[in-house]
Design an enzyme around this catalytic site. Structure first.
Site, PDB file in Angstrom:
ATOM      1  N   ASP A 116       0.826  -1.212   0.000  1.00 53.62           N
ATOM      2  CA  ASP A 116       0.000   0.000   0.000  1.00 53.62           C
ATOM      3  C   ASP A 116       0.860   1.261   0.000  1.00 53.62           C
ATOM      4  O   ASP A 116       0.708   2.133  -0.850  1.00 53.62           O
ATOM      5  CB  ASP A 116      -0.849   0.059   1.293  1.00 53.62           C
ATOM      6  CG  ASP A 116      -1.994  -0.928   1.308  1.00 53.62           C
ATOM      7  OD1 ASP A 116      -2.300  -1.533   0.258  1.00 53.62           O
ATOM      8  OD2 ASP A 116      -2.591  -1.093   2.389  1.00 53.62           O
ATOM      9  N   TYR A 210      -8.361   4.445  -1.499  1.00 50.68           N
ATOM     10  CA  TYR A 210      -8.454   4.376  -0.036  1.00 50.68           C
ATOM     11  C   TYR A 210      -8.598   5.767   0.582  1.00 50.68           C
ATOM     12  O   TYR A 210      -8.062   6.743   0.069  1.00 50.68           O
ATOM     13  CB  TYR A 210      -7.175   3.708   0.496  1.00 50.68           C
ATOM     14  CG  TYR A 210      -7.051   3.657   1.993  1.00 50.68           C
ATOM     15  CD1 TYR A 210      -7.697   2.659   2.719  1.00 50.68           C
ATOM     16  CD2 TYR A 210      -6.295   4.600   2.671  1.00 50.68           C
ATOM     17  CE1 TYR A 210      -7.570   2.604   4.096  1.00 50.68           C
ATOM     18  CE2 TYR A 210      -6.167   4.556   4.049  1.00 50.68           C
ATOM     19  CZ  TYR A 210      -6.803   3.558   4.760  1.00 50.68           C
ATOM     20  OH  TYR A 210      -6.678   3.522   6.104  1.00 50.68           O
TER      21      TYR A 210
END
Ligand SMILES: [Zn+2]
Length: 213
Positions: A116, A210
Protein backbone atom coordinates in the site's frame (compact mmCIF):
# COMPACT_ATOMS: atom_id res chain seq x y z
CA UNK A 1 6.99 31.34 6.18
CA UNK A 2 5.83 31.77 9.83
CA UNK A 3 3.04 29.25 9.22
CA UNK A 4 5.53 26.74 7.77
CA UNK A 5 7.91 27.27 10.72
CA UNK A 6 5.01 26.47 13.07
CA UNK A 7 4.00 23.36 11.11
CA UNK A 8 7.56 22.01 10.84
CA UNK A 9 8.16 22.67 14.55
CA UNK A 10 4.90 20.96 15.57
CA UNK A 11 5.56 17.89 13.39
CA UNK A 12 9.03 17.45 14.91
CA UNK A 13 7.19 16.40 18.09
CA UNK A 14 5.84 13.35 16.22
CA UNK A 15 9.37 11.90 15.91
CA UNK A 16 10.02 11.32 19.65
CA UNK A 17 6.31 10.57 20.19
CA UNK A 18 6.55 7.68 17.74
CA UNK A 19 9.92 6.60 19.16
CA UNK A 20 11.75 7.26 15.91
CA UNK A 21 14.56 9.36 17.44
CA UNK A 22 16.85 9.47 20.48
CA UNK A 23 18.11 12.71 22.07
CA UNK A 24 18.79 15.24 19.23
CA UNK A 25 19.11 12.79 16.32
CA UNK A 26 16.85 13.03 13.29
CA UNK A 27 15.34 16.00 11.49
CA UNK A 28 12.49 17.24 9.34
CA UNK A 29 12.47 19.89 6.64
CA UNK A 30 9.87 21.43 4.33
CA UNK A 31 10.34 23.22 1.04
CA UNK A 32 9.33 26.88 0.82
CA UNK A 33 9.81 27.88 -2.83
CA UNK A 34 13.56 28.07 -3.45
CA UNK A 35 14.29 27.74 0.29
CA UNK A 36 13.57 25.24 3.05
CA UNK A 37 12.72 25.27 6.75
CA UNK A 38 14.80 22.75 8.75
CA UNK A 39 15.61 21.74 12.33
CA UNK A 40 18.50 23.55 14.02
CA UNK A 41 21.54 21.37 14.74
CA UNK A 42 21.86 19.68 18.14
CA UNK A 43 18.77 21.19 19.81
CA UNK A 44 16.74 18.71 21.92
CA UNK A 45 13.18 18.11 20.67
CA UNK A 46 11.35 19.61 23.70
CA UNK A 47 13.29 22.88 23.22
CA UNK A 48 12.33 23.39 19.56
CA UNK A 49 10.21 26.47 18.82
CA UNK A 50 8.91 27.88 15.51
CA UNK A 51 11.47 30.72 15.84
CA UNK A 52 14.36 28.26 16.28
CA UNK A 53 13.68 26.61 12.89
CA UNK A 54 16.36 27.58 10.35
CA UNK A 55 15.57 28.81 6.84
CA UNK A 56 18.21 27.66 4.34
CA UNK A 57 18.65 27.93 0.61
CA UNK A 58 18.58 24.69 -1.37
CA UNK A 59 22.34 24.27 -0.91
CA UNK A 60 21.91 24.09 2.89
CA UNK A 61 23.25 27.58 3.60
CA UNK A 62 21.24 29.51 6.23
CA UNK A 63 19.40 32.62 5.04
CA UNK A 64 17.27 33.29 8.17
CA UNK A 65 17.57 32.42 11.85
CA UNK A 66 20.43 32.64 14.34
CA UNK A 67 21.08 28.90 14.85
CA UNK A 68 23.12 26.54 12.68
CA UNK A 69 20.97 24.19 10.56
CA UNK A 70 20.95 20.39 10.87
CA UNK A 71 24.14 18.79 9.55
CA UNK A 72 21.94 17.08 6.93
CA UNK A 73 20.81 20.41 5.41
CA UNK A 74 22.94 20.04 2.26
CA UNK A 75 21.49 16.57 1.68
CA UNK A 76 17.91 17.84 2.06
CA UNK A 77 18.74 20.67 -0.35
CA UNK A 78 20.12 18.28 -2.95
CA UNK A 79 16.92 16.19 -2.87
CA UNK A 80 14.70 19.29 -3.26
CA UNK A 81 16.78 20.49 -6.22
CA UNK A 82 16.69 17.08 -7.90
CA UNK A 83 13.04 16.16 -7.24
CA UNK A 84 10.61 19.06 -7.74
CA UNK A 85 7.59 17.06 -6.46
CA UNK A 86 9.17 16.59 -3.01
CA UNK A 87 7.85 19.08 -0.46
CA UNK A 88 9.25 17.60 2.76
CA UNK A 89 11.94 15.24 4.02
CA UNK A 90 12.25 13.32 7.30
CA UNK A 91 15.42 11.68 8.58
CA UNK A 92 15.62 9.33 11.58
CA UNK A 93 17.74 6.54 13.01
CA UNK A 94 14.60 4.61 14.02
CA UNK A 95 15.85 1.33 15.48
CA UNK A 96 14.23 -1.45 13.42
CA UNK A 97 14.69 0.29 10.07
CA UNK A 98 18.27 1.16 10.99
CA UNK A 99 18.92 -2.47 11.92
CA UNK A 100 18.03 -3.40 8.30
CA UNK A 101 20.24 -0.51 7.11
CA UNK A 102 23.16 -1.78 9.18
CA UNK A 103 22.74 -5.20 7.57
CA UNK A 104 22.56 -3.52 4.14
CA UNK A 105 19.36 -5.43 3.40
CA UNK A 106 16.30 -3.92 1.70
CA UNK A 107 13.06 -4.56 3.62
CA UNK A 108 11.21 -7.04 1.37
CA UNK A 109 7.59 -6.35 0.46
CA UNK A 110 5.93 -9.24 2.28
CA UNK A 111 2.77 -7.63 3.64
CA UNK A 112 -0.13 -5.60 2.32
CA UNK A 113 0.67 -2.46 4.35
CA UNK A 114 4.05 -2.25 2.63
CA UNK A 115 2.55 -2.73 -0.82
CA UNK A 116 0.00 0.00 0.00
CA UNK A 117 2.42 2.60 1.26
CA UNK A 118 5.69 1.79 -0.51
CA UNK A 119 4.61 -0.12 -3.63
CA UNK A 120 7.42 -2.65 -3.16
CA UNK A 121 10.56 -3.14 -1.11
CA UNK A 122 12.20 -0.34 0.86
CA UNK A 123 15.66 -0.14 -0.76
CA UNK A 124 19.10 0.47 0.74
CA UNK A 125 21.44 3.17 -0.56
CA UNK A 126 25.23 2.76 -0.24
CA UNK A 127 27.17 4.15 2.71
CA UNK A 128 28.16 7.83 2.67
CA UNK A 129 29.67 10.19 5.23
CA UNK A 130 27.44 12.89 6.77
CA UNK A 131 27.90 16.59 6.07
CA UNK A 132 27.72 17.29 2.34
CA UNK A 133 25.40 16.41 -0.56
CA UNK A 134 26.63 12.86 -1.08
CA UNK A 135 23.78 11.29 0.92
CA UNK A 136 21.28 13.34 -1.10
CA UNK A 137 22.77 12.13 -4.36
CA UNK A 138 22.54 8.50 -3.22
CA UNK A 139 18.93 8.94 -2.03
CA UNK A 140 17.86 10.30 -5.43
CA UNK A 141 19.82 7.65 -7.35
CA UNK A 142 18.44 4.75 -5.28
CA UNK A 143 14.80 5.91 -5.29
CA UNK A 144 14.85 6.43 -9.07
CA UNK A 145 14.47 2.66 -9.43
CA UNK A 146 11.71 2.24 -6.79
CA UNK A 147 8.16 3.40 -6.01
CA UNK A 148 9.11 3.63 -2.33
CA UNK A 149 9.53 7.16 -0.99
CA UNK A 150 11.51 5.72 1.95
CA UNK A 151 15.15 4.70 1.64
CA UNK A 152 17.56 3.10 4.11
CA UNK A 153 21.07 4.59 4.18
CA UNK A 154 23.65 1.84 4.71
CA UNK A 155 24.86 1.70 8.34
CA UNK A 156 23.07 4.98 9.12
CA UNK A 157 19.29 5.36 9.16
CA UNK A 158 16.23 6.27 7.10
CA UNK A 159 15.14 9.14 4.84
CA UNK A 160 11.50 9.53 3.80
CA UNK A 161 10.12 11.97 1.23
CA UNK A 162 6.63 13.46 1.00
CA UNK A 163 4.62 16.04 -0.87
CA UNK A 164 3.79 17.59 2.52
CA UNK A 165 5.53 17.45 5.92
CA UNK A 166 2.73 15.24 7.23
CA UNK A 167 3.22 12.74 4.34
CA UNK A 168 6.94 12.48 5.06
CA UNK A 169 6.39 11.98 8.82
CA UNK A 170 3.71 9.36 8.17
CA UNK A 171 6.12 7.46 5.90
CA UNK A 172 8.81 7.54 8.60
CA UNK A 173 6.32 6.01 11.05
CA UNK A 174 5.11 3.42 8.51
CA UNK A 175 8.68 2.51 7.51
CA UNK A 176 9.63 1.78 11.12
CA UNK A 177 6.41 -0.19 11.62
CA UNK A 178 7.13 -2.30 8.51
CA UNK A 179 10.77 -2.82 9.52
CA UNK A 180 9.66 -4.10 12.93
CA UNK A 181 6.89 -6.39 11.69
CA UNK A 182 8.96 -7.89 8.87
CA UNK A 183 11.81 -8.46 11.32
CA UNK A 184 9.45 -10.36 13.65
CA UNK A 185 8.11 -12.44 10.74
CA UNK A 186 11.61 -13.35 9.64
CA UNK A 187 12.43 -14.59 13.13
CA UNK A 188 9.58 -17.11 12.67
CA UNK A 189 10.92 -18.48 9.37
CA UNK A 190 11.76 -17.71 5.74
CA UNK A 191 9.83 -14.88 4.06
CA UNK A 192 8.00 -14.97 0.76
CA UNK A 193 7.58 -11.68 -1.15
CA UNK A 194 4.07 -10.80 -2.34
CA UNK A 195 3.52 -11.49 -6.08
CA UNK A 196 4.26 -8.39 -8.19
CA UNK A 197 0.69 -8.27 -9.57
CA UNK A 198 -0.79 -8.17 -6.07
CA UNK A 199 1.67 -5.46 -5.01
CA UNK A 200 0.60 -3.37 -8.02
CA UNK A 201 -3.11 -3.84 -7.25
CA UNK A 202 -2.69 -2.98 -3.56
CA UNK A 203 -0.56 0.08 -4.32
CA UNK A 204 -3.00 1.35 -6.91
CA UNK A 205 -6.01 0.94 -4.61
CA UNK A 206 -4.32 2.58 -1.64
CA UNK A 207 -2.94 5.51 -3.60
CA UNK A 208 -6.13 6.18 -5.58
CA UNK A 209 -9.17 4.78 -3.78
CA UNK A 210 -8.45 4.38 -0.04
CA UNK A 211 -9.38 7.09 2.48
CA UNK A 212 -11.63 10.15 2.31
CA UNK A 213 -11.78 11.88 -1.06
ZN1 LIG B 1 21.54 10.61 10.57
Amino acid sequence: MDELRREVCALHAELPRNRLVAWTSGNLSARAGDAMVIKPSGVPYPELTPESMVVCDLYGDPVEGSLAPSSDAATHGYVYRALPDVGAIVHTHSPYATAWAIRGEPIPCVMTAMADEFGGEIPVAPFALIGDEEIGRLIVETLAEHRSRAVLMRSHGVFTLGETPRDAVKRAVMCEDAARTVHLARMLGPLEPLPAGDVDALYDRYQNVYGQH
